[in-house]
Write a protein that holds these residues in place. Structure first.
Motif, PDB file in Angstrom:
ATOM      1  N   ILE A 466       0.849  -1.194   0.000  1.00 26.01           N
ATOM      2  CA  ILE A 466       0.000   0.000   0.000  1.00 26.01           C
ATOM      3  C   ILE A 466       0.882   1.241   0.000  1.00 26.01           C
ATOM      4  O   ILE A 466       2.094   1.174   0.199  1.00 26.01           O
ATOM      5  CB  ILE A 466      -0.951   0.026   1.221  1.00 26.01           C
ATOM      6  N   THR A 467       0.245   2.396  -0.198  1.00 26.71           N
ATOM      7  CA  THR A 467       0.965   3.669  -0.228  1.00 26.71           C
ATOM      8  C   THR A 467       0.986   4.312   1.151  1.00 26.71           C
ATOM      9  O   THR A 467       0.241   3.927   2.064  1.00 26.71           O
ATOM     10  CB  THR A 467       0.302   4.644  -1.203  1.00 26.71           C
ATOM     11  N   GLY A 468       1.807   5.354   1.268  1.00 24.47           N
ATOM     12  CA  GLY A 468       1.860   6.123   2.511  1.00 24.47           C
ATOM     13  C   GLY A 468       0.516   6.732   2.871  1.00 24.47           C
ATOM     14  O   GLY A 468       0.152   6.808   4.053  1.00 24.47           O
ATOM     15  N   PRO A 568      -8.796   0.438   5.444  1.00 22.32           N
ATOM     16  CA  PRO A 568      -8.352   0.919   4.132  1.00 22.32           C
ATOM     17  C   PRO A 568      -7.069   0.210   3.699  1.00 22.32           C
ATOM     18  O   PRO A 568      -6.115   0.096   4.471  1.00 22.32           O
ATOM     19  CB  PRO A 568      -8.102   2.414   4.375  1.00 22.32           C
ATOM     20  N   GLY A 569      -7.064  -0.271   2.471  1.00 22.63           N
ATOM     21  CA  GLY A 569      -5.872  -0.904   1.924  1.00 22.63           C
ATOM     22  C   GLY A 569      -5.700  -2.355   2.294  1.00 22.63           C
ATOM     23  O   GLY A 569      -4.792  -3.013   1.783  1.00 22.63           O
ATOM     24  N   ALA A 570      -6.540  -2.883   3.165  1.00 22.94           N
ATOM     25  CA  ALA A 570      -6.421  -4.277   3.587  1.00 22.94           C
ATOM     26  C   ALA A 570      -7.531  -5.078   2.927  1.00 22.94           C
ATOM     27  O   ALA A 570      -8.628  -5.199   3.471  1.00 22.94           O
ATOM     28  CB  ALA A 570      -6.493  -4.389   5.104  1.00 22.94           C
ATOM     29  N   ASN A 571      -7.231  -5.600   1.751  1.00 22.42           N
ATOM     30  CA  ASN A 571      -8.199  -6.419   1.034  1.00 22.42           C
ATOM     31  C   ASN A 571      -7.439  -7.296   0.050  1.00 22.42           C
ATOM     32  O   ASN A 571      -6.229  -7.154  -0.134  1.00 22.42           O
ATOM     33  CB  ASN A 571      -9.242  -5.553   0.321  1.00 22.42           C
ATOM     34  N   ASP A 572      -8.152  -8.218  -0.561  1.00 21.92           N
ATOM     35  CA  ASP A 572      -7.485  -9.198  -1.425  1.00 21.92           C
ATOM     36  C   ASP A 572      -6.713  -8.565  -2.574  1.00 21.92           C
ATOM     37  O   ASP A 572      -5.735  -9.140  -3.060  1.00 21.92           O
ATOM     38  CB  ASP A 572      -8.516 -10.186  -1.979  1.00 21.92           C
ATOM     39  N   SER A 573      -7.126  -7.365  -3.006  1.00 16.72           N
ATOM     40  CA  SER A 573      -6.470  -6.752  -4.161  1.00 16.72           C
ATOM     41  C   SER A 573      -5.071  -6.243  -3.843  1.00 16.72           C
ATOM     42  O   SER A 573      -4.269  -6.029  -4.752  1.00 16.72           O
ATOM     43  CB  SER A 573      -7.321  -5.596  -4.698  1.00 16.72           C
TER      44      SER A 573
END
Length: 652
Positions: A466-468, A568-573
């Motif tokens: 993920i990004t900052g 946010p940002g924690a998902n299979d993708s």
């Protein structure tokens, strides 16, 4: 020499003495009922015992699954027992054998000894079979009284799979006698072929690189299954230590069981690796999967849970014709060894089989001694009394271990070189568990069973990229743990009672403050409610304000990475690594490897000042001994609550 399929001398003449399955009742001459039983992902769980908690449990144990197996064998004239891999590693008994006792030539591994008592017909390898190295694996398999097959791991690769020098036989064809509905015996040739995720080459790179190579599961199946048919296999059963996932094939699939089931020539498929149950609603929405019929791509399938929790079962009605045997109909299910009650207790549905317990009794006793003695040391206390109000040593050691592990897993991948952060939450933090429900391990020796205090759940390690900017939003979601505090407020309640502690992720590797004067950006379920809110302030990486566009690897667990908590940002993708190891096992390995760990909280987060405000929170009374040592915050005692919790005050 051929054997009867019951392997216990059960003949059709005894059928009138027991309750037979409908297939056995209906089978006519030249028709036969074949029962295929599966265990999968046993992970050395012979005994119904939780070694981390150091107490018995009704939820695990081959000794209990064996009771179901014996019952199944009594219900029909023809039965097979197969294992689907991941039997050699996964609990402290496995670690004890690998790290302490070792495997000498001629030794029998306790899980193999237990399996031998049950008369397995075949097994395949799971990914965890490689965790202790190839020498340990070979010595362990030498004690098996049943064939172990694997078609997609090779000592050397040829131009095609059939030219590979496979590490184990890719398949085996056994000759059996099968009893038909008229009581007549007939020969049948049954083929077993095994598969393991090719990702083992990443997960166990240090053991496998330069020694073996992996092929794509489907590539191997399409080569070997036709050869099995050419060699006269009447029935082919795939032992797929690969999960139930996408229906569309792609190179190097980890969870390839659905497209594998469509390979021509496979009559039934046993699955595993997911640690789930099939048929069940867990797979209801997947293409190619029919949970009512118990099929993958129309092929009978099952998945028998994990740790012995279930026994997978496929019943086949076979018919003999000029070309051999063919499948007329089938039924698939998975039978549990326990049920969960409404009050969260469990009730056993199976009893221990003494012969299975006896096969591993000595190693069980030795494992109990092993988990109760030190495997390492900590030079600081490990406690969670203040985990919700300051950086905390019980969370710190989890983060340290996760970063250590993920750094190894990222080596040699496209993600190597990206900074690695770690997200970890406190699990034992009072709440409904009461004032004693905290981690509290003194400085000094650390035993394996202490790890259950540090990490309650059998989650597996994952990593996301993920990004900052997303790191900041992840932390904003965590900051919902706290109530909004007004300037000048006196003794305001700090903690949001509706926010579970397991959703309070601390991200290690960055530094930040939490401004409680701001409202929470997200509600308790992770839905945005104040989009412009900014509780996370002064977010720094490597001494500088974090770059919103910079990419990071964040080590976490499968619950969080698959969307648990709606972060946010924690998902299979965003998942870039889906590890086979539990977070608890990683912590144990980390402690063993380091010898002495230094879990002192590094104080990477704290509350931003709120003018003139004080807040009150509750924790266990034993936390008073550590209050003066909490980094980044001044804590004073504020009396006792009626509930038995101690109250503490923080000046913001």
């Amino acid at each position: 020499m051929s054997l009867t399929l019951t392997r216990r001398g059960f003949l059709a003449g005894t059928a009138g003495m027991i309750a037979l399955h409908p297939f056995s009742v209906r089978a006519a001459a030249n028709q036969a009922h074949l029962r295929i039983m599966e265990t999968t992902d046993l992970h050395v769980h012979v005994f119904p015992y939780d070694y981390y908690a150091d107490r018995p449990t009704d939820q695990v144990g081959l000794s209990r699954t064996a009771d179901l197996i014996n019952g199944i064998r009594a219900e029909a004239t023809n039965a097979l027992l197969l294992d689907n891999g991941d039997f050699l590693q996964g609990n402290p008994m496995g670690d004890y054998i690998a790290y302490e006792r070792g495997m000498k030539e001629g030794d029998t591994h306790p899980i193999i000894a237990a399996m031998n008592t049950l008369g397995y017909d075949a097994s395949t390898l799971g990914n965890h079979e490689f965790n202790y190295g190839l020498d340990f694996l070979v010595k362990s398999l030498a004690g098996a009284n049943f064939p172990v097959v694997c078609a997609n791991i090779a000592k050397s690769l040829g131009a095609s799979p059939r030219e590979d020098e496979t590490f184990l036989p890719p398949y085996v064809i056994v000759e059996r006698e099968i009893v038909d509905g008229a009581g007549n015996s007939h020969p049948i040739r049954i083929g077993f072929i095994g598969f393991v995720p090719p990702q083992v080459m990443t997960w166990d790179r240090r053991h496998l690189e330069g020694n073996v190579a992996a092929r794509d599961i489907l590539e191997a199946a399409r080569a070997w299954v036709p050869q099995m048919r050419e060699e006269g296999a009447d029935i082919v059963i795939a032992l797929s230590h690969s999960g139930i996932g996408a229906a569309d094939a792609s190179d190097g699939m980890e969870n390839a069981s659905v497209p594998l089931a469509a390979v021509e020539g496979i009559d039934a498929i046993l699955t595993g690796h997911n640690h789930l149950v099939f048929p069940s609603s867990a797979f209801a929405e997947l293409a190619g999967v029919d949970i009512e019929k118990g099929t993958l791509m129309g092929t009978p399938a099952t998945m028998g849970g994990f740790w012995g929790s279930h026994m997978g079962l496929i019943d086949l009605m076979l018919e003999r014709d000029g070309a051999g045997w063919r499948v007329l109909s089938h039924v698939s299910e998975a039978r549990p060894i326990y049920k969960r009650n409404e009050d969260r207790t469990t009730t056993a549905l199976a009893e221990d089989v003494p012969a299975v317990l006896a096969a591993a009794q000595m190693e069980h006793d030795e494992t109990l001694a092993y988990v109760r003695r030190a495997v390492g040391k900590t030079d600081a206390p490990l406690h969670s009394y203040f985990a919700l109000v300051a950086d905390d040593p019980s969370v710190q050691i989890v983060s340290n271990a996760q970063v250590w592990y993920i750094a190894q897993m990222m080596a040699g991948t496209e993600h190597e070189g990206l900074p690695i952060l770690s997200a970890a939450a406190p699990f034992k933090a009072g709440g409904r568990g009461g004032p004693e429900y905290y981690t509290d391990v003194a400085a000094g020796d650390v035993a394996i069973k202490n790890v259950a205090d540090l990490y309650l759940y059998p989650n597996t390690v994952r990593a996301v990229r993920i990004t900052g900017a997303t790191v900041k939003d992840w932390l904003e979601r965590s900051a919902g743990m706290f109530n909004q505090i007004d300037v000048g407020a006196q003794d305001a309640p700090l903690l949001n009672p509706d926010f579970p502690s397991y959703n309070f992720d601390v991200i290690d590797g960055v530094e930040y403050q939490i401004d409680l004067s701001q409202p929470s950006k997200f509600d308790n379920k992770g839905n945005p409610i104040n989009p412009e809110a900014n509780r996370i302030v002064n977010l720094m990486f490597d001494g500088q304000p974090i770059d919103p566009a910079q990419e990071f690897i964040v080590a976490t667990n499968n619950y969080r990475a698959s969307g648990g908590g709606n972060f946010p940002g924690a998902n299979d993708s965003t998942v870039v690594f889906d590890g086979p190891d539990t977070n608890r096992d990683v912590i144990v390995r980390y402690i063993v490897e380091k010898g002495t760990v230094s879990p002192r909280a590094d104080g990477n987060w704290r509350f931003a000042p709120v003018d003139g405000a004080t807040v009150i929170f509750e924790t266990g009374p034993n936390g008073a001994a550590y209050a003066a040592e909490v980094p980044g915050v001044s804590i004073e005692e504020a009396g006792m609550a009626d509930t038995g919790f101690a109250r503490f005050r923080i000046s913001l």
